[in-house]
Design a protein around this motif. Structure first.
Motif, PDB file in Angstrom:
ATOM      1  N   GLN A  47       0.825  -1.210   0.000  1.00 31.78           N
ATOM      2  CA  GLN A  47       0.000   0.000   0.000  1.00 31.78           C
ATOM      3  C   GLN A  47       0.857   1.256   0.000  1.00 31.78           C
ATOM      4  N   ARG A  50       1.923   1.759  -3.568  1.00 34.66           N
ATOM      5  CA  ARG A  50       0.808   2.261  -4.391  1.00 34.66           C
ATOM      6  C   ARG A  50       0.478   3.707  -4.050  1.00 34.66           C
ATOM      7  N   ASP A  51       0.465   4.055  -2.765  1.00 36.56           N
ATOM      8  CA  ASP A  51       0.155   5.431  -2.356  1.00 36.56           C
ATOM      9  C   ASP A  51       1.209   6.408  -2.866  1.00 36.56           C
TER      10      ASP A  51
END
Length: 84
Positions: A47, A50-51
């Motif tokens: 995550q 992706r962020d």
């Protein structure tokens, strides 16, 4: 079309350079087909990857994150100081 000639190249390149400077991107570059890029990153989670990439100016247009895979490094020629 070469990456450098695509729309929004300069803001994207500046963002990626900042990720290198911060240590997030360790290695990166286009594959032989010059349509796909591989990034080796230092991150706590999928995550987080992706962020971080979602904040790239190319996110949603030129940049599509296909997969994020964890990697166990067993061979590393960098010195211990470089890895910390």
């Amino acid at each position: 079309m070469p990456l450098e000639q695509q729309s929004g190249w300069e803001p994207h390149a500046a963002y990626m350079d900042a990720l290198v400077d911060s240590g997030f991107v360790v290695l990166g570059g286009p594959l032989a087909d010059e349509r796909r890029v591989v990034l080796v990153v230092e991150a706590d989670s999928e995550q987080a990857v992706r962020d971080t990439l979602a904040r790239d100016p190319w996110s949603g247009s030129h940049l599509v994150v296909d997969t994020v895979d964890a990697w166990t490094i067993r061979l590393d020629s960098r010195s211990a100081a470089d890895r910390d």
